[in-house]
Write a protein that holds these residues in place. Structure first.
Motif, PDB file in Angstrom:
ATOM      1  N   ALA A 297     106.808  29.250  87.954  1.00 46.02           N
ATOM      2  CA  ALA A 297     106.012  28.414  88.146  1.00 46.02           C
ATOM      3  C   ALA A 297     106.824  27.373  88.977  1.00 46.02           C
ATOM      4  CB  ALA A 297     105.594  27.660  86.861  1.00 46.02           C
ATOM      5  N   PHE A 298     106.556  26.746  90.114  1.00 46.44           N
ATOM      6  CA  PHE A 298     107.183  25.937  90.844  1.00 46.44           C
ATOM      7  C   PHE A 298     106.095  24.507  90.984  1.00 46.44           C
ATOM      8  CE2 PHE A 298     108.878  30.049  92.169  1.00 46.44           C
ATOM      9  CZ  PHE A 298     110.083  29.767  92.869  1.00 46.44           C
ATOM     10  N   LYS A 299     107.166  23.739  90.753  1.00 42.33           N
ATOM     11  CA  LYS A 299     106.326  22.348  90.790  1.00 42.33           C
ATOM     12  C   LYS A 299     106.143  22.014  92.249  1.00 42.33           C
ATOM     13  CE  LYS A 299     110.433  19.313  91.019  1.00 42.33           C
ATOM     14  NZ  LYS A 299     111.258  18.243  90.336  1.00 42.33           N
ATOM     15  N   PRO A 300     105.324  20.982  92.558  1.00 44.71           N
ATOM     16  CA  PRO A 300     104.971  20.106  93.828  1.00 44.71           C
ATOM     17  C   PRO A 300     106.394  19.706  94.138  1.00 44.71           C
ATOM     18  CG  PRO A 300     103.468  19.461  92.235  1.00 44.71           C
ATOM     19  CD  PRO A 300     104.335  20.113  91.302  1.00 44.71           C
ATOM     20  N   THR A 301     106.779  19.748  95.640  1.00 42.93           N
ATOM     21  CA  THR A 301     107.890  19.313  96.243  1.00 42.93           C
ATOM     22  C   THR A 301     108.051  17.766  95.864  1.00 42.93           C
ATOM     23  OG1 THR A 301     107.306  20.634  98.127  1.00 42.93           O
ATOM     24  CG2 THR A 301     109.124  19.126  98.381  1.00 42.93           C
ATOM     25  N   ALA A 302     109.234  17.254  95.210  1.00 40.33           N
ATOM     26  CA  ALA A 302     109.145  15.946  94.730  1.00 40.33           C
ATOM     27  C   ALA A 302     109.211  14.823  95.880  1.00 40.33           C
ATOM     28  CB  ALA A 302     110.473  15.987  94.041  1.00 40.33           C
ATOM     29  N   THR A 303     109.647  15.103  97.047  1.00 43.27           N
ATOM     30  CA  THR A 303     109.637  14.361  98.004  1.00 43.27           C
ATOM     31  C   THR A 303     108.357  14.326  98.633  1.00 43.27           C
ATOM     32  OG1 THR A 303     112.178  14.495  98.278  1.00 43.27           O
ATOM     33  CG2 THR A 303     110.295  13.508 100.198  1.00 43.27           C
ATOM     34  N   VAL A 304     107.719  13.065  98.680  1.00 41.35           N
ATOM     35  CA  VAL A 304     106.393  13.069  99.341  1.00 41.35           C
ATOM     36  C   VAL A 304     106.379  11.852  99.982  1.00 41.35           C
ATOM     37  CG1 VAL A 304     105.252  14.092  97.439  1.00 41.35           C
ATOM     38  CG2 VAL A 304     105.503  11.769  97.227  1.00 41.35           C
ATOM     39  N   LEU A 305     105.760  11.895 101.272  1.00 45.87           N
ATOM     40  CA  LEU A 305     105.674  10.905 102.177  1.00 45.87           C
ATOM     41  C   LEU A 305     104.737   9.572 101.844  1.00 45.87           C
ATOM     42  CD1 LEU A 305     106.042  12.852 105.640  1.00 45.87           C
ATOM     43  CD2 LEU A 305     107.701  12.111 103.881  1.00 45.87           C
ATOM     44  N   GLN A 306     104.980   9.036 100.616  1.00 49.56           N
ATOM     45  CA  GLN A 306     104.211   8.140 100.218  1.00 49.56           C
ATOM     46  C   GLN A 306     105.110   6.946  99.421  1.00 49.56           C
ATOM     47  OE1 GLN A 306     101.110   9.236  97.515  1.00 49.56           O
ATOM     48  NE2 GLN A 306     100.525  10.835  98.968  1.00 49.56           N
ATOM     49  N   VAL A 307     104.813   5.828  99.245  1.00 46.11           N
ATOM     50  CA  VAL A 307     105.846   4.784  98.489  1.00 46.11           C
ATOM     51  C   VAL A 307     105.611   5.076  97.172  1.00 46.11           C
ATOM     52  CG1 VAL A 307     105.897   2.475  98.136  1.00 46.11           C
ATOM     53  CG2 VAL A 307     105.401   3.077 100.504  1.00 46.11           C
ATOM     54  N   GLN A 308     106.749   5.128  96.606  1.00 46.46           N
ATOM     55  CA  GLN A 308     106.734   5.473  95.081  1.00 46.46           C
ATOM     56  C   GLN A 308     107.455   4.220  94.322  1.00 46.46           C
ATOM     57  OE1 GLN A 308     106.704   9.824  93.701  1.00 46.46           O
ATOM     58  NE2 GLN A 308     107.835   9.868  95.531  1.00 46.46           N
ATOM     59  N   ASP A 309     107.370   3.883  93.006  1.00 45.69           N
ATOM     60  CA  ASP A 309     108.211   3.066  92.213  1.00 45.69           C
ATOM     61  C   ASP A 309     109.279   3.705  92.028  1.00 45.69           C
ATOM     62  OD1 ASP A 309     106.181   1.213  92.585  1.00 45.69           O
ATOM     63  OD2 ASP A 309     105.152   1.834  90.588  1.00 45.69           O
ATOM     64  N   THR A 310     110.342   3.183  91.890  1.00 49.04           N
ATOM     65  CA  THR A 310     111.789   3.761  91.320  1.00 49.04           C
ATOM     66  C   THR A 310     112.698   2.579  90.925  1.00 49.04           C
ATOM     67  OG1 THR A 310     113.467   5.254  91.805  1.00 49.04           O
ATOM     68  CG2 THR A 310     112.811   3.868  93.581  1.00 49.04           C
ATOM     69  N   VAL A 311     114.086   3.080  90.812  1.00 49.60           N
ATOM     70  CA  VAL A 311     115.142   1.819  90.418  1.00 49.60           C
ATOM     71  C   VAL A 311     116.120   2.288  91.327  1.00 49.60           C
ATOM     72  CG1 VAL A 311     114.147   1.611  88.264  1.00 49.60           C
ATOM     73  CG2 VAL A 311     116.141   3.264  88.454  1.00 49.60           C
ATOM     74  N   ASP A 312     117.147   1.242  91.510  1.00 54.27           N
ATOM     75  CA  ASP A 312     118.198   1.563  92.433  1.00 54.27           C
ATOM     76  C   ASP A 312     119.674   1.734  91.312  1.00 54.27           C
ATOM     77  OD1 ASP A 312     119.125  -0.973  91.454  1.00 54.27           O
ATOM     78  OD2 ASP A 312     118.566  -2.001  93.284  1.00 54.27           O
ATOM     79  N   GLY A 313     120.686   1.915  91.884  1.00 60.09           N
ATOM     80  CA  GLY A 313     121.720   2.438  90.814  1.00 60.09           C
ATOM     81  C   GLY A 313     122.268   1.355  89.960  1.00 60.09           C
ATOM     82  N   LYS A 314     121.537   0.086  90.168  1.00 62.88           N
ATOM     83  CA  LYS A 314     121.959  -0.972  89.313  1.00 62.88           C
ATOM     84  C   LYS A 314     120.947  -1.350  88.313  1.00 62.88           C
ATOM     85  CE  LYS A 314     124.823  -3.568  92.534  1.00 62.88           C
ATOM     86  NZ  LYS A 314     125.064  -4.970  93.390  1.00 62.88           N
ATOM     87  N   GLY A 315     119.709  -0.345  88.346  1.00 63.27           N
ATOM     88  CA  GLY A 315     118.508  -0.584  87.321  1.00 63.27           C
ATOM     89  C   GLY A 315     117.520  -1.373  87.824  1.00 63.27           C
ATOM     90  N   ASN A 316     117.813  -2.214  88.938  1.00 62.86           N
ATOM     91  CA  ASN A 316     116.688  -2.950  89.620  1.00 62.86           C
ATOM     92  C   ASN A 316     115.320  -2.093  90.101  1.00 62.86           C
ATOM     93  OD1 ASN A 316     118.440  -5.415  89.292  1.00 62.86           O
ATOM     94  ND2 ASN A 316     119.390  -4.654  91.197  1.00 62.86           N
ATOM     95  N   GLU A 317     114.224  -2.762  89.576  1.00 65.91           N
ATOM     96  CA  GLU A 317     113.010  -1.960  89.944  1.00 65.91           C
ATOM     97  C   GLU A 317     112.867  -2.195  91.527  1.00 65.91           C
ATOM     98  OE1 GLU A 317     109.778  -3.147  87.683  1.00 65.91           O
ATOM     99  OE2 GLU A 317     110.801  -2.202  85.900  1.00 65.91           O
ATOM    100  N   THR A 318     112.466  -1.117  92.288  1.00 69.46           N
ATOM    101  CA  THR A 318     112.241  -1.134  93.705  1.00 69.46           C
ATOM    102  C   THR A 318     111.238  -0.169  94.034  1.00 69.46           C
ATOM    103  OG1 THR A 318     113.398  -1.293  95.687  1.00 69.46           O
ATOM    104  CG2 THR A 318     114.201   0.210  94.137  1.00 69.46           C
ATOM    105  N   GLN A 319     110.959  -0.029  95.278  1.00 68.53           N
ATOM    106  CA  GLN A 319     109.939   1.203  95.849  1.00 68.53           C
ATOM    107  C   GLN A 319     110.732   1.885  96.924  1.00 68.53           C
ATOM    108  OE1 GLN A 319     106.375  -1.048  97.202  1.00 68.53           O
ATOM    109  NE2 GLN A 319     105.425  -0.352  95.290  1.00 68.53           N
ATOM    110  N   LEU A 320     110.541   3.149  97.049  1.00 70.38           N
ATOM    111  CA  LEU A 320     110.843   4.057  97.856  1.00 70.38           C
ATOM    112  C   LEU A 320     109.997   5.039  98.689  1.00 70.38           C
ATOM    113  CD1 LEU A 320     113.669   5.375  99.007  1.00 70.38           C
ATOM    114  CD2 LEU A 320     113.160   7.215  97.030  1.00 70.38           C
ATOM    115  N   MET A 321     110.229   4.969 100.100  1.00 75.00           N
ATOM    116  CA  MET A 321     109.281   5.569 100.932  1.00 75.00           C
ATOM    117  C   MET A 321     110.012   7.034 101.236  1.00 75.00           C
ATOM    118  SD  MET A 321     106.398   6.049 102.371  1.00 75.00           S
ATOM    119  CE  MET A 321     105.768   6.918 103.940  1.00 75.00           C
ATOM    120  N   GLY A 322     109.374   7.850 100.786  1.00 78.27           N
ATOM    121  CA  GLY A 322     109.886   9.240 101.412  1.00 78.27           C
ATOM    122  C   GLY A 322     110.185   9.590 102.777  1.00 78.27           C
ATOM    123  N   ARG A 323     111.357   9.974 102.985  1.00 79.76           N
ATOM    124  CA  ARG A 323     111.455  10.332 104.612  1.00 79.76           C
ATOM    125  C   ARG A 323     112.259  11.605 104.453  1.00 79.76           C
ATOM    126  NH1 ARG A 323     112.066   4.724 104.059  1.00 79.76           N
ATOM    127  NH2 ARG A 323     111.130   3.534 105.610  1.00 79.76           N
TER     128      ARG A 323
END
Length: 364
Positions: A297-323
């Motif tokens: 079983a293979f999962k869907p590719t993790a990188t999608v070209l949509q805005v997703q919620d995430t955090v940065d290295g300091k733990g701050n909540e932010t958003q990321l657009m896949g590129r």
């Protein structure tokens, strides 16, 4: 640690997605095996990016170079070093990922474990690392060819589109006839439309691959810790994006009673065989002469070209657009990788079996 695979036929891979290249060292290959670039390049051509509109557009020819271990067209028995140079790296596409963790990627775990990471294309965690496996696997498959071992691998399901179980083993041409690498034409067309739809939406889809192995004699494999299916499972689950493995009847077999599930033996012109094959060609960790078949079983590719919620290295909540450039579905390009890992497991067990059971004779 974690970059070598195998026991008697052992490979060690190295390299990052956007670094200088990807390489592998194969140790334990028998001497005097006729070997050239033409034995390896076709396998890499099946794995490389840019094959169709279903795959990443990264433009890499993935030309293999043999640096050592081969002389005058034959293997020396010494380590075989091979290299594929990266030609179309675009590390700048990942600048935003330097500080932000991509959802369902290895960014967070690598950063936490090692204290630093190569954020350019995922570095070592990228599926580009599988070049090394495919190159080494091509050598293993050539050796297995002398034993008439045949490995047939194809896409069985993408998202919710399932191919019917094929009674006949499909040929390589049938598998390669569709960019999805599903040999059932009607299903393949639906799969292709599904992947293109996900790509248009900036999304991705997963699915499953079926691998069927024929021509194995009885006896390959070992009990307890080195069971043949256990090593196959480790090999498959070491591949990027894999989330499940089952051999033979797998999880479906749990819905049967023992009297329904058992493979009864029979004796005929071909010797002792089983009437059914719910065991998937392996019993007690050892091949029983029947077809080995398993699903991954293979999962869907993790990188999608949509805005997703995430955090940065300091733990701050932010958003990321896949590129970057990514496969909307990894399964078509995963087919030759599954074949390669299967071959690496099988050749290692072939060598172990012959070393223990065929190299010595104590009978008078």
């Amino acid at each position: 640690m974690g970059n070598s695979f195998g026991s008697l036929f052992r490979i060690s891979s190295w390299g990052e997605s956007h670094g200088g290249g990807i390489g592998v060292v194969v140790d334990g290959c028998p001497p005097q095996l006729p070997l050239s670039l033409d034995d390896i390049q076709p396998a890499l051509d099946r794995r490389r990016p840019g094959q169709s509109k279903l795959t990443t557009p990264r433009d890499e020819a993935d030309k293999i170079e043999i640096l050592s271990g081969v002389f005058e067209g034959k293997t020396l028995g010494t380590p075989i070093a091979m290299l594929v140079r990266n030609k179309d790296a675009r590390p700048q596409a990942y600048d935003e990922m330097k500080e932000k963790f991509r959802p369902s990627h290895a960014d967070f775990t690598y950063q936490t474990k090692y204290g630093l990471r190569n954020h350019e294309g995922g570095g070592r965690s990228s599926a580009r690392e599988t070049i090394a496996r495919v190159a080494a696997g091509a050598i293993a498959q050539k050796i297995l060819g002398f034993d008439q071992v045949q490995i047939s691998t194809y896409v069985e399901r993408i998202y919710n589109i399932q191919s019917p179980m094929l009674k006949e083993i499909p040929t390589r041409d049938q598998i390669e006839s569709s960019p999805t690498r599903c040999p059932h034409q009607e299903t393949a067309e639906k799969m292709e439309a599904c992947v293109l739809k996900a790509k248009k939406e900036g999304d991705s889809v997963g699915g499953s691959i079926l691998c069927r192995i024929n021509g194995l004699p009885v006896g390959w494999g070992s009990p307890v810790f080195d069971r043949l299916e256990a090593d196959l499972g480790k090999a498959m689950l070491s591949l990027p994006a894999t989330k499940g493995f089952e051999v033979g009847s797998g999880f479906e077999g749990t819905f049967l009673k023992g009297s329904e599930h058992n493979d009864a033996f029979e004796s005929g012109n071909e010797g002792i065989r089983t009437k059914s094959n719910r065991s998937g060609g392996v019993q007690g960790g050892i091949s029983n002469g029947e077809e080995i078949y398993f699903r991954i079983a293979f999962k869907p590719t993790a990188t999608v070209l949509q805005v997703q919620d995430t955090v940065d290295g300091k733990g701050n909540e932010t958003q990321l657009m896949g590129r970057g450039r990514h496969d909307p579905c990894v399964l078509p390009r995963a087919v030759p990788i599954v074949e390669a890992m299967s071959a690496l497991v099988l050749i290692d067990h072939r060598m172990r079996h012959h070393a223990q059971c065929r190299s010595f004779s104590f009978q008078s």
